[in-house]
Design an enzyme around this catalytic site. Structure first.
Site, mmCIF file in Angstrom:
data_model
loop_
_atom_site.group_PDB
_atom_site.id
_atom_site.type_symbol
_atom_site.label_atom_id
_atom_site.label_comp_id
_atom_site.label_asym_id
_atom_site.label_seq_id
_atom_site.Cartn_x
_atom_site.Cartn_y
_atom_site.Cartn_z
ATOM 1 N N MET A 17 0.815 -1.219 0.000
ATOM 2 C CA MET A 17 0.000 0.000 0.000
ATOM 3 C C MET A 17 0.855 1.278 0.000
ATOM 4 O O MET A 17 0.447 2.299 0.567
ATOM 5 C CB MET A 17 -0.953 -0.013 1.200
ATOM 6 N N ARG A 18 2.014 1.219 -0.609
ATOM 7 C CA ARG A 18 2.866 2.409 -0.704
ATOM 8 C C ARG A 18 3.186 2.661 -2.162
ATOM 9 O O ARG A 18 3.335 1.699 -2.927
ATOM 10 C CB ARG A 18 4.187 2.196 0.044
ATOM 11 N N ASN A 59 2.221 -5.036 -10.377
ATOM 12 C CA ASN A 59 1.293 -4.721 -9.288
ATOM 13 C C ASN A 59 -0.065 -5.328 -9.609
ATOM 14 O O ASN A 59 -0.426 -5.480 -10.779
ATOM 15 C CB ASN A 59 1.147 -3.199 -9.173
ATOM 16 N N HIS A 109 -4.078 -4.504 -8.922
ATOM 17 C CA HIS A 109 -4.918 -3.388 -8.478
ATOM 18 C C HIS A 109 -6.382 -3.828 -8.449
ATOM 19 O O HIS A 109 -6.857 -4.456 -9.399
ATOM 20 C CB HIS A 109 -4.751 -2.192 -9.417
HETATM 21 C C1 GRF Z 1 -6.012 -6.740 -2.707
HETATM 22 O O1 GRF Z 1 -7.352 -6.435 -3.026
HETATM 23 C C2 GRF Z 1 -5.091 -5.962 -3.591
HETATM 24 O O2 GRF Z 1 -5.530 -5.819 -4.900
HETATM 25 C C3 GRF Z 1 -5.117 -4.638 -2.880
HETATM 26 O O3 GRF Z 1 -5.052 -4.951 -1.509
HETATM 27 C C4 GRF Z 1 -5.633 -6.243 -1.315
HETATM 28 C C5 GRF Z 1 -4.572 -7.060 -0.653
HETATM 29 O O4 GRF Z 1 -4.988 -8.282 -0.255
HETATM 30 N N1 GRF Z 1 -4.144 -3.725 -3.341
HETATM 31 P P1 GRF Z 1 -3.930 -9.376 0.264
HETATM 32 O O5 GRF Z 1 -2.988 -8.697 1.244
HETATM 33 O O6 GRF Z 1 -3.205 -9.917 -0.926
HETATM 34 O O7 GRF Z 1 -4.807 -10.394 0.939
#
Ligand code: GRF
Length: 253
Positions: A133-134, A155, A157
């Site tokens: 998340m960065r 990535n 998304h």
């Molecule tokens: C997923 O929906 C991903 O696309 C988003 O954050 C969530 C992460 O889930 N960026 P996890 O940590 O892989 O369970």
């Protein structure tokens, strides 16, 4: 390419990481995960990695950011040309040369220097962001994308890009009243979720579906899509092409 070596960045529960670990174990992806890094020391994904004997490390983003905000953070080392990075980046549009952007990039680059230092211990072919998340800056991206023939950072998304970039793709999709949602795997570029698209999957949003339903349907597709895209990379079937100034991903048969 043989068996590729994959590094992973996570922030949370790591269910996508688990899907990739499983796809490596089953042989779907000719690859193995060589390290897992997190910005969050409490990320559940770190435990998943440790259970598999995969090395892990943490870069404490929150602490570095708060130190810079309080004015007690470290200075950038001399080799970092902050102005060049501010000019290159595409996260802040319309006036990146201000103190807010400077603080943002200073803390992120300090974190990235720490990530890169810890990553030196591992040789890897592909870096996957799995719920990381960065945002990454050109400082980091340029040091990983070498040689430049094929990007090396992927990535996943939680939306059908280019709709709904940012950190809450499923929430934004749901609140917009979309009748279709989806997920996208793309290479990272200097913008926020703007890089060349590798693969997408979509699902119907039915009358009566809640936000939780949307998230559940989306995540289940993410667990299929991410391994498929990494498999394509490992099989050397991805290439990039420029078309009217835009970089596009092509898939070889
Ligand atoms: C997923 O929906 C991903 O696309 C988003 O954050 C969530 C992460 O889930 N960026 P996890 O940590 O892989 O369970």
């Amino acid at each position: 390419m043989g068996v590729i070596k994959i590094g992973a960045f996570i922030s949370g529960g790591g269910s996508n990481l688990q899907a990739v670990i499983d796809a490596c174990d089953s042989g779907q992806i000719p690859g193995r995960i060589v390290f897992v890094a997190s910005d969050n020391p409490d990320a559940g994904g770190l435990v998943r990695a440790e259970k598999k004997g995969i090395p892990t490390f943490v870069t404490p983003y929150a602490r570095l950011i708060s130190e810079i905000r309080q004015g007690i953070g470290r200075k950038l080392p001399d080799h970092v040309d902050l102005n060049a990075i501010l000019t290159k980046q595409a996260l802040f549009t319309g006036g990146a040369q201000n103190s807010k952007a400077e603080r943002f990039f200073t803390s992120r680059i300090l974190a990235e220097i720490d990530l890169l230092r810890q990553m030196e211990a591992y040789d890897f072919d592909l870096l996957i962001l799995a719920g990381f998340m960065r945002t990454l800056t050109p400082y980091f991206i340029d040091r990983v994308n070498t040689p430049k023939s094929l990007p090396r950072i992927m990535n996943i998304h939680p939306a059908l890009l280019p709709a709904f970039p940012g950190f809450d793709g499923y929430g934004d999709t749901f609140r917009h009243g979309c009748k279709v949602g989806g997920c996208t795997v793309h290479f990272i570029d200097y913008g926020e979720d703007t890089g060349p698209i590798i693969g997408q999957k979509s699902f119907d949003i039915l009358p009566g579906d809640s936000l939780d339903d949307v998230k559940r349907k989306g995540l289940e597709l993410e667990w299929q899509l991410y391994p498929q895209c990494i498999q394509l990379y490992a099989e050397d079937r991805l290439m990039v092409e420029e078309n009217r100034g835009k970089i596009l991903v092509k898939i070889r048969k």
